[in-house]
Design a protein around this motif. Structure first.
Motif, PDB file in Angstrom:
ATOM      1  N   ARG A  16       0.823  -1.224   0.000  1.00  0.00           N
ATOM      2  CA  ARG A  16       0.000   0.000   0.000  1.00  0.00           C
ATOM      3  C   ARG A  16       0.850   1.263   0.000  1.00  0.00           C
ATOM      4  O   ARG A  16       0.409   2.320  -0.406  1.00  0.00           O
ATOM      5  CB  ARG A  16      -0.922   0.007   1.231  1.00  0.00           C
ATOM      6  CG  ARG A  16      -2.162  -0.865   1.063  1.00  0.00           C
ATOM      7  CD  ARG A  16      -2.933  -0.865   2.363  1.00  0.00           C
ATOM      8  NE  ARG A  16      -2.078  -1.279   3.479  1.00  0.00           N
ATOM      9  CZ  ARG A  16      -2.362  -1.079   4.760  1.00  0.00           C
ATOM     10  NH1 ARG A  16      -3.487  -0.461   5.098  1.00  0.00           N
ATOM     11  NH2 ARG A  16      -1.553  -1.496   5.719  1.00  0.00           N
ATOM     12  N   TYR A  17       2.065   1.154   0.532  1.00  0.00           N
ATOM     13  CA  TYR A  17       2.914   2.341   0.591  1.00  0.00           C
ATOM     14  C   TYR A  17       4.104   2.244  -0.362  1.00  0.00           C
ATOM     15  O   TYR A  17       5.137   2.841  -0.145  1.00  0.00           O
ATOM     16  CB  TYR A  17       3.408   2.561   2.027  1.00  0.00           C
ATOM     17  CG  TYR A  17       2.306   2.764   3.009  1.00  0.00           C
ATOM     18  CD1 TYR A  17       1.699   4.015   3.137  1.00  0.00           C
ATOM     19  CD2 TYR A  17       1.834   1.711   3.787  1.00  0.00           C
ATOM     20  CE1 TYR A  17       0.664   4.215   4.032  1.00  0.00           C
ATOM     21  CE2 TYR A  17       0.798   1.902   4.690  1.00  0.00           C
ATOM     22  CZ  TYR A  17       0.212   3.152   4.813  1.00  0.00           C
ATOM     23  OH  TYR A  17      -0.818   3.355   5.698  1.00  0.00           O
ATOM     24  N   LEU A  18       3.932   1.467  -1.419  1.00  0.00           N
ATOM     25  CA  LEU A  18       5.055   1.215  -2.331  1.00  0.00           C
ATOM     26  C   LEU A  18       5.440   2.491  -3.099  1.00  0.00           C
ATOM     27  O   LEU A  18       4.630   3.050  -3.827  1.00  0.00           O
ATOM     28  CB  LEU A  18       4.671   0.094  -3.303  1.00  0.00           C
ATOM     29  CG  LEU A  18       5.764  -0.469  -4.193  1.00  0.00           C
ATOM     30  CD1 LEU A  18       6.906  -1.052  -3.383  1.00  0.00           C
ATOM     31  CD2 LEU A  18       5.189  -1.543  -5.112  1.00  0.00           C
ATOM     32  N   VAL A  19       6.671   2.923  -2.912  1.00  0.00           N
ATOM     33  CA  VAL A  19       7.206   4.093  -3.620  1.00  0.00           C
ATOM     34  C   VAL A  19       8.341   3.596  -4.501  1.00  0.00           C
ATOM     35  O   VAL A  19       9.263   2.942  -4.008  1.00  0.00           O
ATOM     36  CB  VAL A  19       7.723   5.146  -2.627  1.00  0.00           C
ATOM     37  CG1 VAL A  19       8.544   6.200  -3.346  1.00  0.00           C
ATOM     38  CG2 VAL A  19       6.562   5.788  -1.875  1.00  0.00           C
ATOM     39  N   ILE A  20       8.258   3.887  -5.791  1.00  0.00           N
ATOM     40  CA  ILE A  20       9.265   3.392  -6.741  1.00  0.00           C
ATOM     41  C   ILE A  20       9.925   4.571  -7.416  1.00  0.00           C
ATOM     42  O   ILE A  20       9.264   5.390  -8.053  1.00  0.00           O
ATOM     43  CB  ILE A  20       8.613   2.485  -7.805  1.00  0.00           C
ATOM     44  CG1 ILE A  20       7.852   1.333  -7.133  1.00  0.00           C
ATOM     45  CG2 ILE A  20       9.672   1.951  -8.768  1.00  0.00           C
ATOM     46  CD1 ILE A  20       6.865   0.639  -8.065  1.00  0.00           C
ATOM     47  N   ASP A  21      11.223   4.659  -7.246  1.00  0.00           N
ATOM     48  CA  ASP A  21      11.984   5.752  -7.856  1.00  0.00           C
ATOM     49  C   ASP A  21      12.904   5.114  -8.901  1.00  0.00           C
ATOM     50  O   ASP A  21      13.868   4.424  -8.571  1.00  0.00           O
ATOM     51  CB  ASP A  21      12.783   6.468  -6.751  1.00  0.00           C
ATOM     52  CG  ASP A  21      13.442   7.717  -7.265  1.00  0.00           C
ATOM     53  OD1 ASP A  21      12.937   8.814  -7.004  1.00  0.00           O
ATOM     54  OD2 ASP A  21      14.484   7.600  -7.954  1.00  0.00           O
TER      55      ASP A  21
ATOM     56  N   TYR B  26      10.715   1.320  -2.320  1.00  0.00           N
ATOM     57  CA  TYR B  26      10.680   1.456  -0.868  1.00  0.00           C
ATOM     58  C   TYR B  26       9.336   0.984  -0.368  1.00  0.00           C
ATOM     59  O   TYR B  26       8.300   1.376  -0.909  1.00  0.00           O
ATOM     60  CB  TYR B  26      10.862   2.921  -0.487  1.00  0.00           C
ATOM     61  CG  TYR B  26      12.170   3.502  -0.973  1.00  0.00           C
ATOM     62  CD1 TYR B  26      13.345   3.319  -0.252  1.00  0.00           C
ATOM     63  CD2 TYR B  26      12.239   4.212  -2.171  1.00  0.00           C
ATOM     64  CE1 TYR B  26      14.558   3.844  -0.699  1.00  0.00           C
ATOM     65  CE2 TYR B  26      13.440   4.734  -2.618  1.00  0.00           C
ATOM     66  CZ  TYR B  26      14.590   4.548  -1.871  1.00  0.00           C
ATOM     67  OH  TYR B  26      15.782   5.061  -2.318  1.00  0.00           O
TER      68      TYR B  26
ATOM     69  N   ALA C 145      -1.935   1.124  -5.367  1.00  0.00           N
ATOM     70  CA  ALA C 145      -1.828   2.390  -6.118  1.00  0.00           C
ATOM     71  C   ALA C 145      -0.412   2.881  -5.822  1.00  0.00           C
ATOM     72  O   ALA C 145      -0.150   3.428  -4.752  1.00  0.00           O
ATOM     73  CB  ALA C 145      -2.873   3.393  -5.677  1.00  0.00           C
ATOM     74  N   ILE C 146       0.471   2.618  -6.748  1.00  0.00           N
ATOM     75  CA  ILE C 146       1.882   2.895  -6.493  1.00  0.00           C
ATOM     76  C   ILE C 146       2.229   4.355  -6.760  1.00  0.00           C
ATOM     77  O   ILE C 146       1.555   5.037  -7.520  1.00  0.00           O
ATOM     78  CB  ILE C 146       2.799   2.015  -7.372  1.00  0.00           C
ATOM     79  CG1 ILE C 146       2.505   2.272  -8.860  1.00  0.00           C
ATOM     80  CG2 ILE C 146       2.638   0.548  -7.028  1.00  0.00           C
ATOM     81  CD1 ILE C 146       3.517   1.637  -9.806  1.00  0.00           C
ATOM     82  N   THR C 147       3.288   4.790  -6.109  1.00  0.00           N
ATOM     83  CA  THR C 147       3.930   6.046  -6.484  1.00  0.00           C
ATOM     84  C   THR C 147       5.132   5.663  -7.326  1.00  0.00           C
ATOM     85  O   THR C 147       5.952   4.849  -6.898  1.00  0.00           O
ATOM     86  CB  THR C 147       4.376   6.820  -5.232  1.00  0.00           C
ATOM     87  OG1 THR C 147       3.204   7.264  -4.551  1.00  0.00           O
ATOM     88  CG2 THR C 147       5.239   8.020  -5.607  1.00  0.00           C
TER      89      THR C 147
ATOM     90  N   ASN D 173       8.055   7.282 -10.081  1.00  0.00           N
ATOM     91  CA  ASN D 173       8.621   8.393 -10.840  1.00  0.00           C
ATOM     92  C   ASN D 173       9.881   7.981 -11.588  1.00  0.00           C
ATOM     93  O   ASN D 173      10.554   7.032 -11.201  1.00  0.00           O
ATOM     94  CB  ASN D 173       8.913   9.585  -9.921  1.00  0.00           C
ATOM     95  CG  ASN D 173       7.691  10.481  -9.826  1.00  0.00           C
ATOM     96  OD1 ASN D 173       7.087  10.804 -10.846  1.00  0.00           O
ATOM     97  ND2 ASN D 173       7.308  10.843  -8.608  1.00  0.00           N
TER      98      ASN D 173
ATOM     99  N   ILE E 252       2.964   3.073 -15.089  1.00  0.00           N
ATOM    100  CA  ILE E 252       2.296   2.931 -13.780  1.00  0.00           C
ATOM    101  C   ILE E 252       1.183   1.880 -13.835  1.00  0.00           C
ATOM    102  O   ILE E 252       1.207   0.917 -13.058  1.00  0.00           O
ATOM    103  CB  ILE E 252       1.764   4.308 -13.274  1.00  0.00           C
ATOM    104  CG1 ILE E 252       2.943   5.225 -12.907  1.00  0.00           C
ATOM    105  CG2 ILE E 252       0.829   4.122 -12.083  1.00  0.00           C
ATOM    106  CD1 ILE E 252       2.558   6.667 -12.576  1.00  0.00           C
TER     107      ILE E 252
ATOM    108  N   ASN F 267       4.658  11.485 -11.940  1.00  0.00           N
ATOM    109  CA  ASN F 267       3.398  10.798 -11.612  1.00  0.00           C
ATOM    110  C   ASN F 267       2.502  10.529 -12.828  1.00  0.00           C
ATOM    111  O   ASN F 267       1.320  10.260 -12.667  1.00  0.00           O
ATOM    112  CB  ASN F 267       2.612  11.583 -10.560  1.00  0.00           C
ATOM    113  CG  ASN F 267       3.386  11.669  -9.241  1.00  0.00           C
ATOM    114  OD1 ASN F 267       3.924  10.670  -8.777  1.00  0.00           O
ATOM    115  ND2 ASN F 267       3.469  12.857  -8.670  1.00  0.00           N
TER     116      ASN F 267
ATOM    117  N   GLU G 164       0.963  -1.858 -11.878  1.00  0.00           N
ATOM    118  CA  GLU G 164      -0.151  -2.191 -10.973  1.00  0.00           C
ATOM    119  C   GLU G 164      -0.914  -3.423 -11.448  1.00  0.00           C
ATOM    120  O   GLU G 164      -1.308  -4.281 -10.658  1.00  0.00           O
ATOM    121  CB  GLU G 164      -1.089  -0.979 -10.839  1.00  0.00           C
ATOM    122  CG  GLU G 164      -0.431   0.177 -10.068  1.00  0.00           C
ATOM    123  CD  GLU G 164      -1.293   1.425  -9.946  1.00  0.00           C
ATOM    124  OE1 GLU G 164      -0.923   2.323  -9.182  1.00  0.00           O
ATOM    125  OE2 GLU G 164      -2.347   1.496 -10.633  1.00  0.00           O
TER     126      GLU G 164
END
Lengths: 344, 344, 344, 344
Positions: free
Chosen positions: D169-174, D245, D226-228, D230, D210, D205, D214
């Motif tokens: 749920r808090y997946l942040v992908i850089d 992360y 719902a990933i972040t 960038n 994206i 974004n 998903e």
């Protein structure tokens, strides 16, 4: 003092802005363009945000006539038409393009494949190789600022030819330039993925700087030559290093070659004679108006290796143009240009 | 077939592994080192994880004697001592260092500033410029694999000198190399921040490849020369482009120059004669064993511009070494080497 | 005004020289070193030929005491011992190392794995994030100049945390730096051939700038956080771009986020709030003291993407140090620092 | 076996040629184009001189129908129209564009801003993430080859999400990519002088990968997210490194995270689980089909740092496409793809 830049969106124009911004005698800089009138400059060039948030202006003779200095940094074939009406009506003109450099119109046509500027104006123009033409530049209404390659080549070889230490009949010049010399217009050649990690040769024996170099050797060193000159593209942004090869005249020593360079440039702040080859390199002049020169005699072959290094956008374009403006204003040559090279 | 690599941790060694890994006649590759015995190879070179997870082995004559082929890719001054006991006792030897290239010991000492290899072994060794020495390479017990610069230079100029189309007395060679040619040992010069965006000249008129080129011109083209040869460092990893300049003999045409190259290399898979200069560049051969050559006559000066381009680590080192192994095994020269250049 | 630089041979030192050279209030710059006393500076750094041809001096308290300002640009663990005797005896001290940034000694020891500076001196020192600590900097005897990463991160996230627009409990910061941040000492990692064309991650979750960022968030935005912070090495010389991710507080809009940045920095010449993401990039600040910041709300996830961009050697080191000197002298912050980014 | 490539002039096409050239089961490769029919391929791409001197052919359904395999490597919006008539009439189809990846047409339209492919064909197509969809790929008539970013991200995060070790749920992908991902069409952004030495963020974004990520997380790990996400542009040609992360589920250890990756990929030749972060980097996979993955738990924050690294043109495009062809032919997955990364 009011200064205008025509062709501000090119890399030469951007460098003029970078240096004129800190020039103590320059009040305001106004930017002109042939095609993007009204565009806020910093919306196009983000690095100028909060510095140049003013719009690009339309090129009109009446507007331009009121300036003290006009720098034109446009592709060849533009100022041959643009500048004639502006000569001697007010602003001093410093042209960074190739349109006024060659005194012979047919030579211009042959190498540039374009119609030449009016002969009467070409005749008036003064070749702006500052260290070699200071007196004439002082009073010129139109300065033809030298090309980037010729600047690196001429500053390194002229003293040796003038003093008859090398034999220019066999002069071979192998020049290498960073990609910014190709300008800001995208192309397949300068597309990052194809330019990166690629060293190449281009315009073999056809570069339009050939006649410019030969003309300057005749003009300043009184020597007729037919040089071999080739150009290469280096995967880096800034910098030119030109390596020249020439037999020396009988009996000439390495010391004579070096002394000749040291004597010639002893009072010129921007030409540095380097003795230690390990400190020669384009990053030693990056972002600055310096030209580093070096010579070494190969006693095995009796040929000299002569090196000239500049930042093509500074001493090879905008920096030398401002140096010429300083000469015209009888200011110290280094005013506004006294910045330390970036190195890294 | 059992193959060993001595000096596997250098860039030449890594490229040998890359190509031998896919060579259909090579069973296993074993890696030797003078100083890191026992180190798991992939722990040092992460790109080989799951590919070469075996330890580096100690260099011992008894172990090495059982191999079919030994490649030595070490700094100069190592194989002059290491190889003599291994000659003619079993393995075929292919030395990528400079220790066996120069036939004259005093020349070696003068340019390398090191003690030469035993003259008896030097005499036995065969210079491995594949396209020019195939017959001798076939039966050699020790192949002296050519230097990177000499490969690029010789493949481009030899045909023209041999056919007496150019006058080698005034041969000027301006060579440019990517940084991998300096090896894998960190130094201030090759420190990223100081090498990046920096084009420089080094070893002015002092490069040890000068006598190697002159010797090969004498050997293969029967011409005595004293060349001018300078080297430059390009901010990129792989690739050499050498630009040579020479007056042509009276009456020689551009077509004759090109035909000479085309005829010479018509049956050689790895030398490509390029007609369109816009497709010359180091990225056109990157990662491959090709050497691209190009010649153009400048009719204005009656001088030829001659270009040779290679990947310094492949045709200039590991690739040519494997090509020589193929010759010795009477296999097709391109076996295991037939990879397409990366381009980007 | 007499200014000394200790650690002049590092990249931070070179940048101090580059800017102080043109600072109108600085009379002379003297250079000190721990190990190369007597070396003519320009013989080591060729770009300074004819600019700094003076020798490096020995570090001695008595000599240093007579200066008005001393900048120390040394590896961590040096100024913790060097500076205490110099505090309050004369020169204002601006330390570019990490030795005085962390107020808690055990935190310093844990992250730096070195003995901390004396607690009494640490207590006196003032954290030099100019835009956020101007009043305290003014009167500080010792300024602890911020780290490069913290500068890029803090300038972009602090306003949003302080105004409670984002929820710092989930703050994830992904930072990328050019190689000059690794200093001038050659290593395998920064060897050109292995760094070029290589993007990598390093010091995963272990970077010593983590506690510095957390301390500053507590200090200036009154928020306790445990951030996730990772650092990457980009194959380029200069520049940091830090991308931060955080959920926004319920109801917060994109406009609120942007207005917060604009309001915070409206009177700060060196922080520019960028609206158009296509003009964000490290080359937009290259060579200059600007920090460009950007924020955008992703309405799909209710998370903000926050970007800070600096030249790590300028706003991330030497530039901010001089900005702090200006603050202490009550001069305009931009004096000597008002240079346009190079862009190309 | 007869293989055709449509879109051969793009970088994906060039890489298909590079690998198929050495694939033992591929007889001949024919090249098709929409606009340069008749052009000799090597006259456009000099690196293929003497390798592909054949002309580009016109795209015609009748001609294409006779092939065994067709690879389409075209911009989005092309194969949605081109491929439907070719489905199930003969050749197996492997599409490297984004046109068949998203199962939901409205999602495609929203993110690609183009008309979607016919729903009936999209339904038939199989997502070609080889390691996760082998059984379905085997029998697919149309393979939708994954995007470059999704490949790097999914191979690294999918096992951890599937095993419920991290909380998506808090997946942040850089993510960071070399410039070749932008294709071969010149633009201002990819102009060498402006891309060089510039690290930037783009499509904040808004990247069309994206929904692809998903969708694959839902498909293979049965998780709604719902990933972040960038994306950044790195001044290098090849390579993607994606840093993700995520909080870990309560009690999860670093060993569990690593074991999960090791277990998942133990029989997959192209995914390597790296333990030593210092050997992670894009050059460790350059030119090869490997994907290196890495995970580390930050015990301070209870978040995992997850890294995936690929060559965007190989595992991220052409390599994975050929791997999928091998799967369909029930050949070893590594046939024709077993090349060692270049490293330097």
């Amino acid at each position: 003092m009011k200064v205008g830049i025509i062709g501000a969106t090119g890399y030469g124009g951007l460098e003029l802005i970078r240096f004129l911004h800190n020039h103590p005698e320059v009040g305001g800089i106004e930017l002109f363009t042939s095609s993007e009138e009204g565009t806020i400059f910093s919306s196009k060039f983000g690095h100028l945000l909060s510095i140049h948030d003013t719009p690009l202006q339309k090129i009109e003779v009446e507007t331009l006539a009121s300036f003290d200095f006009l720098f034109t940094s446009t592709p060849s074939g533009v100022t041959s038409e643009l500048l004639p009406p502006l000569v001697d009506i007010g602003p001093k003109l410093i042209d960074l393009s190739g349109d006024y450099r060659l005194k012979d119109s047919s030579t211009y046509e042959k190498w540039y494949k374009k119609a030449p500027a009016p002969q009467s104006i070409v005749k008036k123009s003064v070749y702006g190789l500052t260290e070699w033409n200071e007196e004439n530049i002082k009073s010129a209404s139109l300065v033809a600022n030298p090309g980037c390659y010729p600047t690196a080549v001429l500053l390194s070889v002229l003293p040796l030819i003038k003093e008859r230490l090398i034999d220019p009949r066999y002069l071979v010049i192998d020049a290498k330039s960073g990609v910014s010399g190709a300008g800001n217009k995208p192309s397949q050649t300068t597309h990052y993925s194809e330019m990166n990690e690629n060293f190449s040769i281009y315009k073999v024996n056809e570069h339009q700087h050939i006649p410019e170099i030969e003309q300057a050797i005749a003009m300043f060193a009184d020597s007729e030559t037919a040089i071999t000159f080739n150009t290469h593209l280096v995967p880096m942004t800034r910098g030119i290093l030109a390596t020249s090869y020439s037999p020396v005249q009988p009996g000439v020593t390495n010391k004579q070659l070096n002394d000749c360079l040291l004597d010639t440039y002893k009072n010129h702040p921007f030409v540095r004679v380097v003795q230690d080859v390990s400190t020669i390199g384009t990053n030693r002049v990056k972002g600055s108006n310096y030209c580093d020169v070096f010579v070494q005699l190969d006693e095995r072959t009796n040929r000299a290796t002569i090196v000239g290094v500049i930042d093509n956008l500074v001493k090879g374009a905008a920096g030398q143009a401002i140096q010429n403006m300083n000469v015209q204003l009888e200011l110290p040559q280094s005013l506004g240009l006294d910045v330390i090279p970036l190195f890294i």
